[in-house]
Design a protein around this motif. Sequence first.
Motif, PDB file in Angstrom:
ATOM      1  N   PHE A  96       0.926  -1.131   0.002  1.00  0.00           N
ATOM      2  CA  PHE A  96      -0.006  -0.072   0.051  1.00  0.00           C
ATOM      3  C   PHE A  96       0.747   1.339  -0.075  1.00  0.00           C
ATOM      4  CE2 PHE A  96      -2.386   3.473   2.384  1.00  0.00           C
ATOM      5  CZ  PHE A  96      -3.496   3.322   1.687  1.00  0.00           C
ATOM      6  N   PHE A  97       1.983   1.197   1.008  1.00  0.00           N
ATOM      7  CA  PHE A  97       2.812   2.553   0.797  1.00  0.00           C
ATOM      8  C   PHE A  97       3.588   2.627  -0.223  1.00  0.00           C
ATOM      9  CE2 PHE A  97       2.137   2.340   5.791  1.00  0.00           C
ATOM     10  CZ  PHE A  97       1.461   3.843   5.891  1.00  0.00           C
ATOM     11  N   LYS A  98       4.011   1.446  -1.037  1.00  0.00           N
ATOM     12  CA  LYS A  98       4.746   1.485  -1.969  1.00  0.00           C
ATOM     13  C   LYS A  98       3.998   2.129  -3.330  1.00  0.00           C
ATOM     14  CE  LYS A  98       8.019   0.655  -4.852  1.00  0.00           C
ATOM     15  NZ  LYS A  98       9.485   1.121  -4.696  1.00  0.00           N
ATOM     16  N   SER A  99       2.465   1.706  -3.337  1.00  0.00           N
ATOM     17  CA  SER A  99       1.659   2.376  -3.982  1.00  0.00           C
ATOM     18  C   SER A  99       1.537   3.865  -4.032  1.00  0.00           C
ATOM     19  CB  SER A  99       0.438   1.641  -4.270  1.00  0.00           C
ATOM     20  OG  SER A  99       0.352   0.214  -4.645  1.00  0.00           O
ATOM     21  N   MET A 100       1.466   4.256  -2.776  1.00  0.00           N
ATOM     22  CA  MET A 100       1.365   5.837  -2.579  1.00  0.00           C
ATOM     23  C   MET A 100       2.579   6.539  -2.904  1.00  0.00           C
ATOM     24  SD  MET A 100      -0.561   5.890   1.216  1.00  0.00           S
ATOM     25  CE  MET A 100      -0.417   7.603   1.592  1.00  0.00           C
ATOM     26  N   GLN A 101       3.695   5.796  -2.489  1.00  0.00           N
ATOM     27  CA  GLN A 101       5.037   6.433  -3.020  1.00  0.00           C
ATOM     28  C   GLN A 101       4.996   6.651  -4.729  1.00  0.00           C
ATOM     29  OE1 GLN A 101       8.404   4.237  -2.425  1.00  0.00           O
ATOM     30  NE2 GLN A 101       9.721   5.960  -2.427  1.00  0.00           N
ATOM     31  N   LEU A 102       4.763   5.640  -5.236  1.00  0.00           N
ATOM     32  CA  LEU A 102       4.707   5.530  -6.846  1.00  0.00           C
ATOM     33  C   LEU A 102       3.774   6.649  -7.493  1.00  0.00           C
ATOM     34  CD1 LEU A 102       5.251   1.849  -7.362  1.00  0.00           C
ATOM     35  CD2 LEU A 102       6.861   3.465  -7.626  1.00  0.00           C
ATOM     36  N   LEU A 103       2.786   6.858  -6.668  1.00  0.00           N
ATOM     37  CA  LEU A 103       1.630   7.432  -7.063  1.00  0.00           C
ATOM     38  C   LEU A 103       1.607   8.963  -6.918  1.00  0.00           C
ATOM     39  CD1 LEU A 103      -1.442   5.167  -7.042  1.00  0.00           C
ATOM     40  CD2 LEU A 103      -0.241   5.776  -9.094  1.00  0.00           C
ATOM     41  N   GLY A 104       2.509   9.432  -6.012  1.00  0.00           N
ATOM     42  CA  GLY A 104       2.788  10.553  -5.371  1.00  0.00           C
ATOM     43  C   GLY A 104       1.566  10.916  -4.347  1.00  0.00           C
ATOM     44  N   LYS A 106       0.346  11.535  -0.605  1.00  0.00           N
ATOM     45  CA  LYS A 106       1.156  11.955   0.598  1.00  0.00           C
ATOM     46  C   LYS A 106      -0.154  11.518   1.797  1.00  0.00           C
ATOM     47  CE  LYS A 106       4.545  14.047  -0.986  1.00  0.00           C
ATOM     48  NZ  LYS A 106       5.488  13.300  -1.443  1.00  0.00           N
ATOM     49  N   LEU A 107       0.377  11.222   2.969  1.00  0.00           N
ATOM     50  CA  LEU A 107      -0.407  10.832   4.033  1.00  0.00           C
ATOM     51  C   LEU A 107      -1.503  11.984   4.374  1.00  0.00           C
ATOM     52  CD1 LEU A 107       1.956   9.463   6.872  1.00  0.00           C
ATOM     53  CD2 LEU A 107       0.468   8.208   5.161  1.00  0.00           C
ATOM     54  N   ALA A 112      -7.200  13.283   4.064  1.00  0.00           N
ATOM     55  CA  ALA A 112      -8.437  14.161   3.316  1.00  0.00           C
ATOM     56  C   ALA A 112      -9.389  13.308   2.864  1.00  0.00           C
ATOM     57  CB  ALA A 112      -7.905  15.355   2.372  1.00  0.00           C
ATOM     58  N   TYR A 113      -8.936  12.116   2.103  1.00  0.00           N
ATOM     59  CA  TYR A 113     -10.023  11.283   1.208  1.00  0.00           C
ATOM     60  C   TYR A 113     -10.679  10.628   2.478  1.00  0.00           C
ATOM     61  CZ  TYR A 113     -11.491   7.498  -1.529  1.00  0.00           C
ATOM     62  OH  TYR A 113     -12.146   6.625  -2.390  1.00  0.00           O
ATOM     63  N   VAL A 114     -10.087  10.013   3.347  1.00  0.00           N
ATOM     64  CA  VAL A 114     -10.937   9.190   4.329  1.00  0.00           C
ATOM     65  C   VAL A 114     -11.775  10.132   5.010  1.00  0.00           C
ATOM     66  CG1 VAL A 114     -10.577   8.141   6.593  1.00  0.00           C
ATOM     67  CG2 VAL A 114      -8.991   7.494   4.798  1.00  0.00           C
ATOM     68  N   GLN A 115     -11.377  11.389   5.332  1.00  0.00           N
ATOM     69  CA  GLN A 115     -12.376  12.275   5.956  1.00  0.00           C
ATOM     70  C   GLN A 115     -13.661  12.717   5.306  1.00  0.00           C
ATOM     71  OE1 GLN A 115     -10.041  15.562   6.987  1.00  0.00           O
ATOM     72  NE2 GLN A 115      -9.501  14.721   9.142  1.00  0.00           N
ATOM     73  N   GLN A 116     -13.599  12.472   3.816  1.00  0.00           N
ATOM     74  CA  GLN A 116     -14.629  12.682   2.717  1.00  0.00           C
ATOM     75  C   GLN A 116     -15.237  11.518   2.873  1.00  0.00           C
ATOM     76  OE1 GLN A 116     -12.918  13.705  -0.914  1.00  0.00           O
ATOM     77  NE2 GLN A 116     -12.312  15.781  -0.211  1.00  0.00           N
ATOM     78  N   LYS A 117     -15.009  10.416   3.071  1.00  0.00           N
ATOM     79  CA  LYS A 117     -15.777   9.264   3.200  1.00  0.00           C
ATOM     80  C   LYS A 117     -15.985   8.553   4.458  1.00  0.00           C
ATOM     81  CE  LYS A 117     -15.287   8.702  -1.494  1.00  0.00           C
ATOM     82  NZ  LYS A 117     -16.110   8.469  -2.706  1.00  0.00           N
TER      83      LYS A 117
END
Length: 122
Positions: A96-104, A106-107, A112-117
């Motif tokens: 998961f973190f590797k995917s986050m890093q590759l896609l740019g 950030k935490l 922010a995404y989690v707060q919207q959902k």
Amino acid sequence: MEFKENQAIYLQIANRFFENILQKKWDSGDKIPSIRDMAVEFEVNPNTTMRTFNYLQDKGIIYNKRGIGYFLADDGFEKTIAIKKEQFLEEDLPVFFKSMQLLGIKLDDLKAYVQQKPELNV
């Protein structure tokens, strides 16, 4: 059940057991379906299902009452949580973190995404 090629079938069946335990379909002390019944349900050889049962027994999740069947251990739920947490932290989270890093991503973006959902808010 559709099996993935990147993981042993008996472990994929064990993960289905873990899901049932975590969803409280089986409680401590409950009798679980037999090896043969599970082999039919998963459409696998009974030897594969036996390997799953041996794995779960080695982990202390289930126990055998000779001649009666297999049962969920008294602390099977807690042991299942511990096993699944370890799997998540050591296997899933690094990917998961590797995917986050590759896609740019950030935490802060993730937060922010989690707060919207609201359904994801933990």
